[in-house]
Design a protein around this motif. Sequence first.
Motif, PDB file in Angstrom:
ATOM      1  N   SER A  60       0.862  -1.182   0.000  1.00 45.74           N
ATOM      2  CA  SER A  60       0.000   0.000   0.000  1.00 45.74           C
ATOM      3  C   SER A  60       0.897   1.230   0.000  1.00 45.74           C
ATOM      4  O   SER A  60       2.066   1.163   0.393  1.00 45.74           O
ATOM      5  CB  SER A  60      -0.929  -0.007   1.223  1.00 45.74           C
TER       6      SER A  60
ATOM      7  N   PHE B  54       0.918   5.912  -0.403  1.00 47.80           N
ATOM      8  CA  PHE B  54       0.230   7.189  -0.621  1.00 47.80           C
ATOM      9  C   PHE B  54       1.249   8.207  -1.118  1.00 47.80           C
ATOM     10  O   PHE B  54       2.460   8.065  -0.908  1.00 47.80           O
ATOM     11  CB  PHE B  54      -0.469   7.696   0.655  1.00 47.80           C
TER      12      PHE B  54
ATOM     13  N   SER C 188      -4.702   9.811   0.843  1.00 52.38           N
ATOM     14  CA  SER C 188      -5.420   8.554   1.011  1.00 52.38           C
ATOM     15  C   SER C 188      -4.549   7.406   0.515  1.00 52.38           C
ATOM     16  O   SER C 188      -3.780   7.554  -0.440  1.00 52.38           O
ATOM     17  CB  SER C 188      -6.743   8.574   0.242  1.00 52.38           C
TER      18      SER C 188
ATOM     19  N   LYS D  52      -3.562   3.892  -1.236  1.00 54.04           N
ATOM     20  CA  LYS D  52      -3.959   3.069  -2.389  1.00 54.04           C
ATOM     21  C   LYS D  52      -3.287   1.701  -2.264  1.00 54.04           C
ATOM     22  O   LYS D  52      -2.226   1.563  -1.651  1.00 54.04           O
ATOM     23  CB  LYS D  52      -3.548   3.730  -3.695  1.00 54.04           C
ATOM     24  N   GLU D  53      -3.911   0.704  -2.890  1.00 57.24           N
ATOM     25  CA  GLU D  53      -3.372  -0.647  -2.884  1.00 57.24           C
ATOM     26  C   GLU D  53      -2.618  -0.913  -4.183  1.00 57.24           C
ATOM     27  O   GLU D  53      -3.047  -0.490  -5.264  1.00 57.24           O
ATOM     28  CB  GLU D  53      -4.494  -1.676  -2.725  1.00 57.24           C
ATOM     29  N   SER D  54      -1.529  -1.634  -4.075  1.00 58.42           N
ATOM     30  CA  SER D  54      -0.722  -1.923  -5.263  1.00 58.42           C
ATOM     31  C   SER D  54      -1.298  -3.055  -6.096  1.00 58.42           C
ATOM     32  O   SER D  54      -1.137  -3.094  -7.315  1.00 58.42           O
ATOM     33  CB  SER D  54       0.702  -2.310  -4.847  1.00 58.42           C
TER      34      SER D  54
ATOM     35  N   VAL E  63      -1.018   2.331 -11.091  1.00 61.36           N
ATOM     36  CA  VAL E  63       0.104   2.239 -10.147  1.00 61.36           C
ATOM     37  C   VAL E  63       1.417   2.269 -10.916  1.00 61.36           C
ATOM     38  O   VAL E  63       1.620   1.510 -11.866  1.00 61.36           O
ATOM     39  CB  VAL E  63       0.018   0.945  -9.307  1.00 61.36           C
TER      40      VAL E  63
END
Length: 630
Positions: free
Chosen positions: A194, A196, A523, A525-527, A541
Amino acid sequence: MLAGIRTFSKSIFAKVIFGVIALSFVIWGLNASMLNLGTSREVAEIGSQKITPVELERAFQRSVQNMRNVFGPNFNQQQAVQMGLLNNTVQSLVSQKVLREDAKDMGIGISDDKVRDTIFASDNFKDPTTGQFSRDRFLQALYTAGYTEQEFIEGVRGDLMSQQVVGSLTGTAAVPEMLAKQIVAYRNEQRRGSFFALNGAEFDDIAVADDATLRKFHEDNAAQFTAPESRDVTLATLSAADLIATVTVTEDEIAESYKQREAEFQTPEKRVVEQILFAPGDEQSAREAYKSLQGGADFMETAKEAGMDESMVKLGEFTAKDILPDLSAATFALPEGGFSEPVETALGWHILRVTSVTPGSVQSLDEVRDEIVDGIKQFKAEDAIYDLAANFDEELGAGTPIEDAARDVGAKTYKLNGIVRGEGLAGENIDGADEINEKIFELENGEESFLEETASGTRYVVRVENVTPSALRPFEDVREDVIAAWKSEERQKLMVAKAEELANRVNTSGTDLSAVASENGASVKESGLTKRTGQGLGADVNPAVAAALFTLEDGKAKAIQTGEDVLVVRLDEIKQANVETADAQPVNDELKQAINEDILSQYLDYLRDEISVTVNNSVINGLYAPSAAN
């Protein structure tokens, strides 16, 4: 283009005639010491073998035809030469002969039965219904590829000999199991993280540094603020395009040009053709089929009964010049929907059917008048330019200044200042600007070029009037640029320092990444579950995130830069590959191929010294002089 070449490499001819092994030797090098055959008229000599001009021509034309199948009928021999297809054809023939010569030296021979069995075993020549070898399919395939039956057979024999040699070298190559497993584990490991991004706007308010700091930055980053060398020149150009406006054309010239070019304005009749093909000598079966068709039998059903599938029946659309000459007269004598009596060719007996006709057409003079006039003007201008260029060159050679010589022949002159290497001609839209720019930087200050010609035919002469050397721009002239560059660098430093501080908080105190992001107005973010290659990353990403994840310990974070953005990335999950269940075959195949290629490369180096290879470029250039000249 590469897709087209790969398509051909999968065709029956690449597989059966050249084979995977033969194709791997197309890179056989031809060095300068190999290019000498004296007065020989052969294309090349490889040990006791020769490549004749006829052999090269047939092989080259097959290559050209294969490219036409990919790029369309307008692909021509000149384009083939320009893209290196002729050279590749020569090297491919040399490669085949080298291996065959080696096999011959070893006493390896291939029996007729072995050659026949190899051809019969090819699925490409089998009837799809019976699964048995079909001579009709075999002959049709050879015809399409431009091979005689004997050429094909000898090609297969030669490759079988080569495979005996290569197989003995590479057949025992083995891949260590542990090595394969380690590579599988490395490649198939997956990680999830994860991240940001810092809010860059928070770092925009940076106070301007004092002049001492800025001046030091200016000196330390001199390359950013250095003006390149520039040149002031006098240029004169003479082109056919400049003369066109002065050219006049008569009606008689228009009529005569139309007559000479009439074929260009004609669209030939085209016909969609189908055929039923019977083996050579099987006239009786062809006649019986013809009678059945006369009695109302279905054409396609009759073809299937003769052992042909739909793909072999439907030949496509042809003009009278495109179709096999022996079939042209019969094809273009048929009405739409009609079928012919049996016609004999070297391939056997054909019954032809024309399923549709596209009539030919001719554009009238009035329809193409503008094109004709433009063509005449262009021709006259190009014709006149030779005499003008000769006069221009003569005056320059006599010492006449560029400006005076240009005026006498109607050439255009330019005074251009601040020309920079590789940046054209100071914004002027001049034909061949990049070529002229290159010439300008070949000259010394005050030197004048000869009368040169661009690739598109514009003649030019240029004189360098002044050279301004490359130099660091004075600080006062670039102060605003220095401030902007310094602020940008400081901004990045501050962002990276902040990101490293936040990553350290995560690593030392176990602070949740979401909490850290929230504190900084960002916020998380997920990879996505990704491999080292970035496979599996989310669509938006940056690949740098995947690279970062594979440098971290589980649960740890780090700061990275991606362009102008600075991210804090944390590794959340490591998913090890299961080497017991993972498919290791692709890795094994890849490693085995690499080992084999290394062995074969070393063997080729050995053959290079053992087998004499000479290539006669003068013969090749003589065969393809018009194309090779381009």
